[in-house]
Design a protein around this motif. Structure first.
Motif, PDB file in Angstrom:
ATOM      1  N   ALA A  63       0.823  -1.207   0.000  1.00 56.95           N
ATOM      2  CA  ALA A  63       0.000   0.000   0.000  1.00 56.95           C
ATOM      3  C   ALA A  63       0.858   1.259   0.000  1.00 56.95           C
ATOM      4  CB  ALA A  63      -0.942   0.007   1.199  1.00 56.95           C
ATOM      5  N   GLY A  64       2.143   1.111   0.281  1.00 62.39           N
ATOM      6  CA  GLY A  64       3.055   2.247   0.266  1.00 62.39           C
ATOM      7  C   GLY A  64       3.116   2.947  -1.081  1.00 62.39           C
ATOM      8  N   ALA A  65       2.811   2.234  -2.168  1.00 64.25           N
ATOM      9  CA  ALA A  65       2.794   2.849  -3.495  1.00 64.25           C
ATOM     10  C   ALA A  65       1.749   3.960  -3.573  1.00 64.25           C
ATOM     11  CB  ALA A  65       2.536   1.801  -4.576  1.00 64.25           C
ATOM     12  N   VAL A  66       0.733   3.894  -2.738  1.00 63.30           N
ATOM     13  CA  VAL A  66      -0.272   4.957  -2.647  1.00 63.30           C
ATOM     14  C   VAL A  66       0.026   5.860  -1.458  1.00 63.30           C
ATOM     15  CG1 VAL A  66      -2.719   5.457  -2.200  1.00 63.30           C
ATOM     16  CG2 VAL A  66      -2.084   3.640  -3.809  1.00 63.30           C
ATOM     17  N   LEU A  67       0.198   5.261  -0.285  1.00 62.72           N
ATOM     18  CA  LEU A  67       0.326   6.044   0.943  1.00 62.72           C
ATOM     19  C   LEU A  67       1.534   6.980   0.941  1.00 62.72           C
ATOM     20  CD1 LEU A  67      -0.626   3.234   3.473  1.00 62.72           C
ATOM     21  CD2 LEU A  67      -2.065   5.146   2.696  1.00 62.72           C
ATOM     22  N   ALA A  68       2.635   6.567   0.330  1.00 68.63           N
ATOM     23  CA  ALA A  68       3.841   7.390   0.322  1.00 68.63           C
ATOM     24  C   ALA A  68       3.654   8.667  -0.488  1.00 68.63           C
ATOM     25  CB  ALA A  68       5.026   6.599  -0.230  1.00 68.63           C
ATOM     26  N   TYR A  69       2.704   8.665  -1.419  1.00 71.20           N
ATOM     27  CA  TYR A  69       2.526   9.814  -2.316  1.00 71.20           C
ATOM     28  C   TYR A  69       1.194  10.526  -2.118  1.00 71.20           C
ATOM     29  CZ  TYR A  69       6.443   7.486  -4.477  1.00 71.20           C
ATOM     30  OH  TYR A  69       7.660   6.896  -4.687  1.00 71.20           O
ATOM     31  N   LEU A  70       0.385  10.032  -1.188  1.00 68.95           N
ATOM     32  CA  LEU A  70      -0.913  10.632  -0.923  1.00 68.95           C
ATOM     33  C   LEU A  70      -0.725  12.041  -0.363  1.00 68.95           C
ATOM     34  CD1 LEU A  70      -3.890   9.772  -1.058  1.00 68.95           C
ATOM     35  CD2 LEU A  70      -3.683   8.966   1.287  1.00 68.95           C
ATOM     36  N   ARG A  71      -1.575  12.945  -0.805  1.00 72.07           N
ATOM     37  CA  ARG A  71      -1.520  14.329  -0.311  1.00 72.07           C
ATOM     38  C   ARG A  71      -2.810  14.643   0.435  1.00 72.07           C
ATOM     39  NH1 ARG A  71       0.412  16.016  -6.005  1.00 72.07           N
ATOM     40  NH2 ARG A  71      -1.762  16.630  -6.214  1.00 72.07           N
ATOM     41  N   ALA A  72      -2.701  15.499   1.410  1.00 71.59           N
ATOM     42  CA  ALA A  72      -3.868  15.840   2.231  1.00 71.59           C
ATOM     43  C   ALA A  72      -5.010  16.388   1.389  1.00 71.59           C
ATOM     44  CB  ALA A  72      -3.480  16.848   3.312  1.00 71.59           C
ATOM     45  N   ASP A  73      -4.683  17.118   0.303  1.00 73.70           N
ATOM     46  CA  ASP A  73      -5.715  17.696  -0.557  1.00 73.70           C
ATOM     47  C   ASP A  73      -6.110  16.773  -1.708  1.00 73.70           C
ATOM     48  OD1 ASP A  73      -3.282  17.974  -1.871  1.00 73.70           O
ATOM     49  OD2 ASP A  73      -3.738  19.968  -2.660  1.00 73.70           O
ATOM     50  N   GLY A  74      -5.540  15.575  -1.743  1.00 79.95           N
ATOM     51  CA  GLY A  74      -5.895  14.594  -2.755  1.00 79.95           C
ATOM     52  C   GLY A  74      -4.946  14.590  -3.934  1.00 79.95           C
ATOM     53  N   ILE A  75      -4.985  13.509  -4.673  1.00 74.24           N
ATOM     54  CA  ILE A  75      -4.140  13.319  -5.845  1.00 74.24           C
ATOM     55  C   ILE A  75      -4.870  12.363  -6.791  1.00 74.24           C
ATOM     56  CG2 ILE A  75      -2.881  11.447  -4.700  1.00 74.24           C
ATOM     57  CD1 ILE A  75      -0.358  12.316  -6.244  1.00 74.24           C
ATOM     58  N   ARG A  76      -4.731  12.580  -8.075  1.00 73.92           N
ATOM     59  CA  ARG A  76      -5.343  11.682  -9.050  1.00 73.92           C
ATOM     60  C   ARG A  76      -4.622  10.337  -9.073  1.00 73.92           C
ATOM     61  NH1 ARG A  76      -6.563  15.274 -14.472  1.00 73.92           N
ATOM     62  NH2 ARG A  76      -7.938  16.782 -13.461  1.00 73.92           N
ATOM     63  N   ALA A  77      -5.361   9.284  -9.347  1.00 74.43           N
ATOM     64  CA  ALA A  77      -4.776   7.945  -9.442  1.00 74.43           C
ATOM     65  C   ALA A  77      -3.719   7.890 -10.543  1.00 74.43           C
ATOM     66  CB  ALA A  77      -5.861   6.903  -9.679  1.00 74.43           C
ATOM     67  N   SER A  78      -3.939   8.592 -11.634  1.00 72.59           N
ATOM     68  CA  SER A  78      -2.949   8.595 -12.726  1.00 72.59           C
ATOM     69  C   SER A  78      -1.639   9.220 -12.263  1.00 72.59           C
ATOM     70  CB  SER A  78      -3.490   9.330 -13.954  1.00 72.59           C
ATOM     71  OG  SER A  78      -3.816  10.669 -13.629  1.00 72.59           O
ATOM     72  N   GLU A  79      -1.721  10.232 -11.426  1.00 71.89           N
ATOM     73  CA  GLU A  79      -0.511  10.858 -10.873  1.00 71.89           C
ATOM     74  C   GLU A  79       0.168   9.917  -9.878  1.00 71.89           C
ATOM     75  OE1 GLU A  79       2.412  13.938 -10.226  1.00 71.89           O
ATOM     76  OE2 GLU A  79       1.150  13.266 -11.885  1.00 71.89           O
ATOM     77  N   LEU A  80      -0.621   9.205  -9.074  1.00 75.22           N
ATOM     78  CA  LEU A  80      -0.050   8.198  -8.170  1.00 75.22           C
ATOM     79  C   LEU A  80       0.724   7.145  -8.960  1.00 75.22           C
ATOM     80  CD1 LEU A  80      -2.969   7.607  -5.640  1.00 75.22           C
ATOM     81  CD2 LEU A  80      -0.678   8.467  -5.095  1.00 75.22           C
ATOM     82  N   ALA A  81       0.168   6.717 -10.062  1.00 74.88           N
ATOM     83  CA  ALA A  81       0.850   5.725 -10.906  1.00 74.88           C
ATOM     84  C   ALA A  81       2.158   6.295 -11.436  1.00 74.88           C
ATOM     85  CB  ALA A  81      -0.062   5.299 -12.057  1.00 74.88           C
ATOM     86  N   ARG A  82       2.128   7.527 -11.889  1.00 75.18           N
ATOM     87  CA  ARG A  82       3.331   8.144 -12.451  1.00 75.18           C
ATOM     88  C   ARG A  82       4.435   8.295 -11.411  1.00 75.18           C
ATOM     89  NH1 ARG A  82       6.116  12.487 -12.753  1.00 75.18           N
ATOM     90  NH2 ARG A  82       4.770  13.751 -11.462  1.00 75.18           N
ATOM     91  N   VAL A  83       4.109   8.855 -10.252  1.00 71.59           N
ATOM     92  CA  VAL A  83       5.153   9.125  -9.251  1.00 71.59           C
ATOM     93  C   VAL A  83       5.639   7.865  -8.552  1.00 71.59           C
ATOM     94  CG1 VAL A  83       4.477  11.537  -8.892  1.00 71.59           C
ATOM     95  CG2 VAL A  83       3.517   9.766  -7.403  1.00 71.59           C
ATOM     96  N   SER A  84       4.774   6.854  -8.462  1.00 70.98           N
ATOM     97  CA  SER A  84       5.184   5.618  -7.790  1.00 70.98           C
ATOM     98  C   SER A  84       5.857   4.633  -8.741  1.00 70.98           C
ATOM     99  CB  SER A  84       3.979   4.939  -7.133  1.00 70.98           C
ATOM    100  OG  SER A  84       3.107   4.408  -8.117  1.00 70.98           O
ATOM    101  N   GLY A  85       5.654   4.834 -10.048  1.00 67.97           N
ATOM    102  CA  GLY A  85       6.219   3.910 -11.022  1.00 67.97           C
ATOM    103  C   GLY A  85       5.413   2.631 -11.164  1.00 67.97           C
TER     104      GLY A  85
END
Length: 185
Positions: A63-85
């Motif tokens: 779950a760290g692939a999401v939790l490590a990049y989650l922002r308090a104001d939210g983030i798009r899933a596509s951006e999560l995919a990009r930044v997490s690889g």
């Protein structure tokens, strides 16, 4: 012609030499991938163990692939995919799991009503704060052990290596070593 040994002792000795049986070479020093994995898995064990002790025992390291990049104001899933690889499908599955566990929720993106933001819930915000404190303690421990300057230099170099690796082409042409193909220099 060399004599082949088939005893289990020889096989065991051969395969325990830092992967020499698989790679065809021996090295006294682990390579970048091995070192990176050792750090990652050790940090994950410590982080998720400490999170479990604080009541966040229902989340797994993946779950760290999401939790490590989650922002308090939210983030798009596509951006999560990009930044997490990670692939979008993997992120989607992780977000589904975290949503079911009550850590995140999907909300309309105010900038584009067609898109959704992955936003932390109150529980998600508590987990984020706990993870930040745990990671700060881990980093402080290493900075104390190495010295603040050496640790800062290490992190700077690690950032650079991570960025170089993220942007590297994987066909051998820009790795600094010739690929040996015809017509290539």
């Amino acid at each position: 012609m060399a004599e082949r040994r088939t005893t289990s002792t020889t096989t065991s000795t051969t395969t325990t030499r830092t992967g020499a049986a698989l790679t065809g070479h021996q090295s006294a020093e682990p390579d970048l991938g091995v070192l990176a994995a050792q750090v990652l898995f050790s940090v994950q064990r410590e982080l998720f163990g400490a999170l479990a002790e604080q009541g966040f025992d229902d989340i797994q390291p993946r779950a760290g692939a999401v939790l490590a990049y989650l922002r308090a104001d939210g983030i798009r899933a596509s951006e999560l995919a990009r930044v997490s690889g990670q692939h979008k499908q993997v992120i989607g599955t992780l977000v589904d799991d975290l949503e079911r566990l009550g850590y995140v929720e999907r909300r309309p993106d105010p900038a584009d009503r067609r898109a959704k933001l992955v936003c932390p819930t109150d529980r998600g915000l508590l987990q984020m704060a706990a993870a930040t404190a745990i990671m700060r303690a881990i980093e402080d421990r290493h900075a104390k052990a190495l010295g603040a300057q050496e640790y800062a230099a290490f992190k700077t170099a690690l950032h650079r290596v991570a960025e170089l690796q993220r942007t590297a082409r994987h066909d051998g042409r820009d790795t600094g070593t010739p690929s040996g193909g015809p017509g290539e220099e």
